[in-house]
Motif scaffolding. Structure first.
Motif, PDB file in Angstrom:
ATOM      1  N   ILE A 170     -28.197 122.256 -91.012  1.00  0.00           N
ATOM      2  CA  ILE A 170     -29.130 122.497 -92.113  1.00  0.00           C
ATOM      3  C   ILE A 170     -30.438 123.038 -91.540  1.00  0.00           C
ATOM      4  O   ILE A 170     -30.770 122.797 -90.382  1.00  0.00           O
ATOM      5  CB  ILE A 170     -29.400 121.220 -92.934  1.00  0.00           C
ATOM      6  CG1 ILE A 170     -30.034 120.129 -92.062  1.00  0.00           C
ATOM      7  CG2 ILE A 170     -28.127 120.722 -93.589  1.00  0.00           C
ATOM      8  CD1 ILE A 170     -30.453 118.893 -92.833  1.00  0.00           C
ATOM      9  N   ALA A 171     -31.159 123.783 -92.370  1.00  0.00           N
ATOM     10  CA  ALA A 171     -32.477 124.285 -91.999  1.00  0.00           C
ATOM     11  C   ALA A 171     -33.515 123.517 -92.806  1.00  0.00           C
ATOM     12  O   ALA A 171     -33.546 123.598 -94.037  1.00  0.00           O
ATOM     13  CB  ALA A 171     -32.582 125.780 -92.282  1.00  0.00           C
ATOM     14  N   VAL A 172     -34.355 122.748 -92.125  1.00  0.00           N
ATOM     15  CA  VAL A 172     -35.390 121.960 -92.784  1.00  0.00           C
ATOM     16  C   VAL A 172     -36.691 122.754 -92.774  1.00  0.00           C
ATOM     17  O   VAL A 172     -37.182 123.152 -91.717  1.00  0.00           O
ATOM     18  CB  VAL A 172     -35.594 120.601 -92.084  1.00  0.00           C
ATOM     19  CG1 VAL A 172     -36.737 119.827 -92.735  1.00  0.00           C
ATOM     20  CG2 VAL A 172     -34.308 119.790 -92.127  1.00  0.00           C
ATOM     21  N   ILE A 173     -37.235 122.986 -93.976  1.00  0.00           N
ATOM     22  CA  ILE A 173     -38.497 123.722 -94.117  1.00  0.00           C
ATOM     23  C   ILE A 173     -39.563 122.733 -94.559  1.00  0.00           C
ATOM     24  O   ILE A 173     -39.423 122.095 -95.603  1.00  0.00           O
ATOM     25  CB  ILE A 173     -38.382 124.854 -95.160  1.00  0.00           C
ATOM     26  CG1 ILE A 173     -37.155 125.736 -94.874  1.00  0.00           C
ATOM     27  CG2 ILE A 173     -39.659 125.682 -95.181  1.00  0.00           C
ATOM     28  CD1 ILE A 173     -37.223 126.497 -93.588  1.00  0.00           C
ATOM     29  N   GLU A 174     -40.628 122.596 -93.764  1.00  0.00           N
ATOM     30  CA  GLU A 174     -41.686 121.658 -94.114  1.00  0.00           C
ATOM     31  C   GLU A 174     -43.060 122.310 -93.988  1.00  0.00           C
ATOM     32  O   GLU A 174     -43.236 123.315 -93.298  1.00  0.00           O
ATOM     33  CB  GLU A 174     -41.615 120.413 -93.229  1.00  0.00           C
ATOM     34  CG  GLU A 174     -41.752 120.695 -91.750  1.00  0.00           C
ATOM     35  CD  GLU A 174     -41.462 119.471 -90.900  1.00  0.00           C
ATOM     36  OE1 GLU A 174     -42.057 118.407 -91.163  1.00  0.00           O
ATOM     37  OE2 GLU A 174     -40.642 119.576 -89.969  1.00  0.00           O
ATOM     38  N   GLU A 175     -44.028 121.705 -94.670  1.00  0.00           N
ATOM     39  CA  GLU A 175     -45.392 122.204 -94.635  1.00  0.00           C
ATOM     40  C   GLU A 175     -46.117 121.676 -93.400  1.00  0.00           C
ATOM     41  O   GLU A 175     -45.962 120.514 -93.034  1.00  0.00           O
ATOM     42  CB  GLU A 175     -46.158 121.747 -95.880  1.00  0.00           C
ATOM     43  CG  GLU A 175     -45.683 122.362 -97.179  1.00  0.00           C
ATOM     44  CD  GLU A 175     -46.496 121.872 -98.361  1.00  0.00           C
ATOM     45  OE1 GLU A 175     -47.106 120.785 -98.250  1.00  0.00           O
ATOM     46  OE2 GLU A 175     -46.532 122.562 -99.381  1.00  0.00           O
TER      47      GLU A 175
END
Length: 395
Positions: A170-175
Motif C-alpha cells: 500500500i502507499a500511505v500518503i500523509e501530511e
C-alpha cells in the motif's frame, strides 16, 4: 434466508471463493451490502448496529442478516462490543472489528473508506478492473491500494493511524507541516488569519506485506527562507507534473500534485507574490477536481486562489476572486448547518469519537468561512466565524 458468509484473514480458499461467487450475483451498482455478521466470534443472524444513512434519520438497534439489502454511498456503520460485520461493494470487502466506526463513500467510481474509530481490515480484489481507486484512512492520512490485504487502525481522538499489510503493498500518503524561519511578508489582517495558516506537504511511504507503519503529524520540514522553500517545492512539483498520467485512474499522483501546487501557491502568498501564486493554484484545483472535488482541501485551495486573484492588482482577477469567495460561502454555510445537526445527534448518543471528528470539520468550515468574509472585506462576520472555530476547537 441465505447462509451468513463471513470471511476473516485466516479463512481458507474455499470460503474466499464462496464470497466471490456471491459477489457476482449482486447488482453492479455502487452500493454496499452487509454480507457477514459475528457476535462474540460466532456467526449471527442479527446484531446491534448504529447506521447513519445520508439524508435519513439515524438508526440504532438490531439489524437482521440480509445480504440483499443495500446501503447508499456515504453511509456510516458503527459496531458495538463483541460485534463484527463484513461489508462488500464492487468486489471489495471491509471487515469491521468491534467498537469501530467506518464511513464508505463512492467518489469518481472509486471507494473511500474512512475509519473514524477502531480497526478495519480491507480485502481487495481486482481493484483496477472494477474501480478507479481504493483508499482507506481517517481524513488526514490515506492508504492507496489495489489487489491487497491490509488493516487500518484509528487511534481514539487522534490523527494518528496504524497500517498493517498482510499481502501486497500500500502507499500511505500523509501530511507533513512546513515551517519557514523567515517572517511572512504578507500579514493578512488584524484578526490574525496569517498566523493560523498552516502549510503542509505530502509524504508517500510504501508499506509491504508483513510491515506496520504508524503515521502521525510529526516534525515539520524546515526552510530558512521562502525562496529556499519555493525552489525546493517548485522543482519537485514540476518533476512530478511531467510524469503524471492523466488517463491513469489511480488518484495517488494527482492528489500529491494537488497538495504540492497548493503548498507552492501558499508559499508565494506568504512571500508577498500573489500574482505568481495564481498559476500553481489553478493547477492544484485541476488535480483536486480529478480526485475529490467536494473535499475541504479543494475548498482550501480555492480560497488560496481567491486570495491570490483579489490581491493580484488586476481588476478582473479581483472580480473573479470575489466570485469564488461568494460561492464558497454559500457552499460552506450549507455544510455548516448539516454538521451542526450531526453534532447534536452524536452528542445526544454520547458518541464522543464522532463528536471529535465532527468538531474538527466544524473548525475547518468556520475558519474557511471567516477567511472568505475576510476576502470580501466583511470583518465583523469574519470575526464571528473565527470565534466559532475557536469555540469548537476548545470544547
Amino acid at each position: 434466508m441465505k447462509k451468513n458468509v463471513f470471511v476473516t484473514g485466516i479463512c481458507g480458499r474455499s470460503a474466499y471463493l464462496t464470497i466471490l461467487v456471491f459477489l457476482l450475483s449482486l447488482s453492479a451498482n455502487a452500493q454496499f451490502q452487509i454480507v457477514g455478521m459475528l457476535y462474540k466470534g460466532k456467526p449471527a443472524e442479527s446484531v446491534n448496529l448504529i447506521i447513519l444513512v445520508p439524508n435519513a434519520s439515524p438508526f440504532n438497534g438490531p439489524v437482521n442478516f440480509d445480504p440483499n439489502k443495500v446501503y447508499n454511498s456515504g453511509t456510516t456503520f458503527k459496531t458495538p462490543d463483541s460485534t463484527s460485520i463484513s461489508i462488500l461493494c464492487k468486489g471489495q470487502k471491509q471487515i469491521m472489528r468491534p467498537n469501530s466506526t467506518l464511513t464508505l463513500t463512492i467518489e469518481n467510481n472509486g471507494i473511500t473508506a474512512k475509519i473514524k474509530r477502531g480497526s478495519v481490515q480491507h480485502f481487495l480484489h481486482d481493484v483496477k478492473e472494477k474501480l478507479s481507486f481504493y483508499k482507506a484512512g481517517n481524513g488526514y492520512t490515506w492508504a492507496h491500494a489495489e489487489g491487497t490485504i491490509f488493516e487500518v487502525e484509528a487511534y481514539e481522538k487522534s490523527k494518528k493511524m496504524k497500517f498493517s499489510t498482510q499481502e501486497g503493498t500500500i502507499a500511505v500518503i500523509e501530511e507533513v507541516p512546513i515551517k519557514i524561519i523567515e517572517k511572512t511578508k504578507n500579514p493578512i489582517d488584524s484578526i490574525g488569519k496569517a498566523d493560523e495558516r498552516q502549510l503542509f506537504s505530502s509524504k508517500k511511504t510504501l508499506v509491504s506485506a508483513g510491515e506496520e507503519y504508524i503515521s502521525n503529524i510529526g516534525q515539520p520540514i524546515v526552510y530558512e527562507t521562502y525562496e529556499d522553500a519555493l525552489k525546493a517545492i517548485d522543482n519537485e512539483s514540476t518533476k512530478n507534473d511531467e510524469a503524471v498520467d492523466l488517463d491513469n485512474r489511480d488518484p495517488t499522483q494527482k492528489e500529491e500534485l494537488a497538495d504540492h501546487y497548493t503548498l507552492l501557491g501558499g508559499l508565494y502568498l506568504e512571500n508577498g507574490q500573489s500574482d505568481k501564486a495564481i498559476e500553481p493554484l489553478r493547477k492544484a484545483l485541476k488535480y483536486h477536481q480529478l480526485t475529490n472535488p467536494e473535499g475541504l482541501l479543494t475548498t482550501e485551495t480555492n480560497l488560496y486562489l481567491s486570495e491570490a486573484l483579489i490581491h493580484s492588482g488586476d481588476i478582473n482577477g479581483k472580480i473573479e476572486g470575489e466570485g469564488y469567495a461568494k460561492e464558497i460561502i454559500k457552499t460552506l454555510e450549507n455544510k455548516l448547518y448539516k454538521k451542526i445537526d450531526d453534532l447534536g445527534y452524536a452528542t445526544k448518543n454520547k458518541d464522543f469519537d464522532l463528536v471529535w471528528d465532527i468538531k474538527n470539520k466544524l473548525v475547518a468550515i468556520c475558519k474557511y468561512l471567516g477567511w472568505s468574509y475576510d476576502l470580501l472585506e466583511v470583518p465583523e462576520t469574519a470575526k464571528q466565524y473565527y470565534d466559532f472555530a475557536h469555540e469548537f476547537s476548545n470544547d
